[in-house]
Write a protein that holds these residues in place. Sequence first.
Motif, PDB file in Angstrom:
ATOM      1  N   ARG A  19       1.123  -0.905   0.022  1.00 39.67           N
ATOM      2  CA  ARG A  19       0.373   0.096  -0.198  1.00 39.67           C
ATOM      3  C   ARG A  19       1.213   1.157  -0.042  1.00 39.67           C
ATOM      4  NH1 ARG A  19      -6.006   0.337   1.407  1.00 39.67           N
ATOM      5  NH2 ARG A  19      -5.235   2.893   0.857  1.00 39.67           N
ATOM      6  N   LEU A  20       0.741   1.971  -1.058  1.00 43.16           N
ATOM      7  CA  LEU A  20       1.304   3.081  -1.058  1.00 43.16           C
ATOM      8  C   LEU A  20       0.561   4.804   0.024  1.00 43.16           C
ATOM      9  CD1 LEU A  20       2.386   3.357  -4.885  1.00 43.16           C
ATOM     10  CD2 LEU A  20       4.146   2.548  -2.584  1.00 43.16           C
ATOM     11  N   ARG A  21      -0.467   4.579  -0.311  1.00 41.59           N
ATOM     12  CA  ARG A  21      -0.814   4.897   1.196  1.00 41.59           C
ATOM     13  C   ARG A  21      -1.976   4.794   1.738  1.00 41.59           C
ATOM     14  NH1 ARG A  21      -5.836   6.128  -2.006  1.00 41.59           N
ATOM     15  NH2 ARG A  21      -6.548   4.975  -4.063  1.00 41.59           N
ATOM     16  N   ALA A  22      -2.692   5.198   2.998  1.00 37.73           N
ATOM     17  CA  ALA A  22      -3.397   5.493   4.255  1.00 37.73           C
ATOM     18  C   ALA A  22      -3.773   6.554   4.867  1.00 37.73           C
ATOM     19  CB  ALA A  22      -2.568   4.110   4.849  1.00 37.73           C
ATOM     20  N   GLU A  23      -4.890   6.669   5.664  1.00 38.30           N
ATOM     21  CA  GLU A  23      -5.102   7.326   6.582  1.00 38.30           C
ATOM     22  C   GLU A  23      -5.996   6.608   8.302  1.00 38.30           C
ATOM     23  OE1 GLU A  23      -8.677   9.979   6.831  1.00 38.30           O
ATOM     24  OE2 GLU A  23      -8.519   9.017   5.446  1.00 38.30           O
ATOM     25  N   PHE A  24      -4.839   6.944   9.189  1.00 39.27           N
ATOM     26  CA  PHE A  24      -4.900   6.687   9.796  1.00 39.27           C
ATOM     27  C   PHE A  24      -5.282   7.725  11.225  1.00 39.27           C
ATOM     28  CE2 PHE A  24      -1.344   4.761   8.508  1.00 39.27           C
ATOM     29  CZ  PHE A  24      -1.089   3.425   8.209  1.00 39.27           C
ATOM     30  N   LYS A  25      -6.112   7.227  11.772  1.00 39.02           N
ATOM     31  CA  LYS A  25      -6.860   8.031  12.666  1.00 39.02           C
ATOM     32  C   LYS A  25      -6.293   8.323  14.201  1.00 39.02           C
ATOM     33  CE  LYS A  25     -10.876   8.190  16.199  1.00 39.02           C
ATOM     34  NZ  LYS A  25     -11.323   9.488  16.180  1.00 39.02           N
ATOM     35  N   VAL A  26      -5.589   9.318  14.473  1.00 40.87           N
ATOM     36  CA  VAL A  26      -4.786   9.482  15.831  1.00 40.87           C
ATOM     37  C   VAL A  26      -6.111  10.064  16.894  1.00 40.87           C
ATOM     38  CG1 VAL A  26      -3.630  11.382  16.674  1.00 40.87           C
ATOM     39  CG2 VAL A  26      -3.599  11.123  14.524  1.00 40.87           C
ATOM     40  N   TRP A  27      -5.851   8.349  18.213  1.00 44.31           N
ATOM     41  CA  TRP A  27      -6.034   8.118  18.499  1.00 44.31           C
ATOM     42  C   TRP A  27      -5.715   9.119  20.314  1.00 44.31           C
ATOM     43  CZ3 TRP A  27     -11.182   7.003  20.367  1.00 44.31           C
ATOM     44  CH2 TRP A  27     -11.590   6.101  21.544  1.00 44.31           C
ATOM     45  N   HIS A  28      -6.392   9.566  20.981  1.00 46.48           N
ATOM     46  CA  HIS A  28      -5.738  10.299  21.786  1.00 46.48           C
ATOM     47  C   HIS A  28      -5.730   9.732  23.205  1.00 46.48           C
ATOM     48  CE1 HIS A  28      -4.494  14.062  19.581  1.00 46.48           C
ATOM     49  NE2 HIS A  28      -5.662  13.726  19.308  1.00 46.48           N
ATOM     50  N   GLU A  29      -4.831   9.227  24.254  1.00 42.60           N
ATOM     51  CA  GLU A  29      -5.110   8.691  25.479  1.00 42.60           C
ATOM     52  C   GLU A  29      -4.453   8.943  26.085  1.00 42.60           C
ATOM     53  OE1 GLU A  29      -7.249   4.617  25.693  1.00 42.60           O
ATOM     54  OE2 GLU A  29      -4.659   3.870  25.483  1.00 42.60           O
ATOM     55  N   GLY A  30      -4.508   9.609  27.330  1.00 41.93           N
ATOM     56  CA  GLY A  30      -4.063  10.040  28.368  1.00 41.93           C
ATOM     57  C   GLY A  30      -3.095  10.725  28.130  1.00 41.93           C
ATOM     58  N   GLY A  31      -3.327  12.117  27.233  1.00 40.69           N
ATOM     59  CA  GLY A  31      -2.014  12.735  26.752  1.00 40.69           C
ATOM     60  C   GLY A  31      -1.191  12.090  25.826  1.00 40.69           C
ATOM     61  N   VAL A  32      -1.542  10.997  25.112  1.00 42.52           N
ATOM     62  CA  VAL A  32      -0.259  10.597  24.403  1.00 42.52           C
ATOM     63  C   VAL A  32      -1.610   9.884  23.374  1.00 42.52           C
ATOM     64  CG1 VAL A  32       0.490   8.871  23.400  1.00 42.52           C
ATOM     65  CG2 VAL A  32       0.927   9.672  25.060  1.00 42.52           C
TER      66      VAL A  32
END
Length: 362
Positions: free
Chosen positions: A45-58
């Motif tokens: 795969r040359l392209r991908a989208e990720f959700k950014v998950w925030h947990e405990g300030g990280v």
Amino acid sequence: MALYRVNTDDYQDQLHKKAQRLSEAYREFTSLQPELFPSPPIHYRLRAEFKVWHEGGVAHYAMYRQGEYKKPFIIDEFTVGSKLMNQLMPQVLEAINNSEVLRKRLFSAEFLTTLSGDALITLIYHKKLDEEWAQEAHALQDKLGFPILGRSRKQKVILERDYVTEQLEIDGRQYLYKQVEGSFTQPNGDICRSMILWAKSACGKNESDLLELYCGNGNFTIPLSENFQKVLATEISKVSVNSAQENIHANGVTNLNIVRLSSEEFTQAIDKVRPFRRLADIDLDSYNFNTVLVDPPRAGLDEDTCAMVARFPRILYISCNPETQLDNLKLLSQTHRIERFALFDQFPYTDHTETGLLLVRK
């Protein structure tokens, strides 16, 4: 944490099962077995989208399992992604977690890479992007050596560029492609190259002209222009048309015209239902079309376009949805027979199948 890995030992078996299902589905229209074009088993795969998950300030990268869209799972390795993508992912995440400015209200990260080693990282936010963000993003861009793009509602912050440049070798020649962020590009570079090579082989050399609908950034159009006297291609997306024009110039192609028309509009134009100013400099009657190439979206060809392409002696039909292609074949098979049949494994380890058909008038 989870590793997004696949079991490569199962790859040949799953490809064989895909081919069996495809043969069964198309049995009404052909006895041919599909030519198989396998994908690399990993890093395809040359392209991908990720959700950014925030947990405990990280911040973490996360994805959703099919059918579980309220329950993301955190990942720290993405083996189906290109090697360059996997190299950049931890560096980007580290920078995000080291900067409150980059991390705050970040909800998505997109990676666009190429076989030739270019990359673009897009960070998408639920906040207005200001000068402080630009300074932090510039620092990350300098560290990575690849451009960063920022997006928010009604905002697009380009620090350097909003595209990558791909270079593909086709039949011993290098082709350059500008691929703009947010526009459609083939996600599997090796399969993209296989599709182009197959299309050139299926078309062969011609003394006549080619019509292409849904041409995108000229992915097929530009290499295929070598096989025909003249080529006319259409595309509805302004971004893709502009990229295609630049790609035509970059590759020194002189026998190709691209116009911004939908397939429905082109059908009206060729039938002389109504004129289009965008075709003012194009003399449709001067073309000697023998072949039409279509690579439609998942919905397939609408009824009028399907009837229009059925007039051509040869139809090269690339499809990302066999179900709609089969529906179109109910009409096309009345006038054409299938001479070539291909399966392109764009997305291994999934049920997704892409096909190529060369249909020749009976």
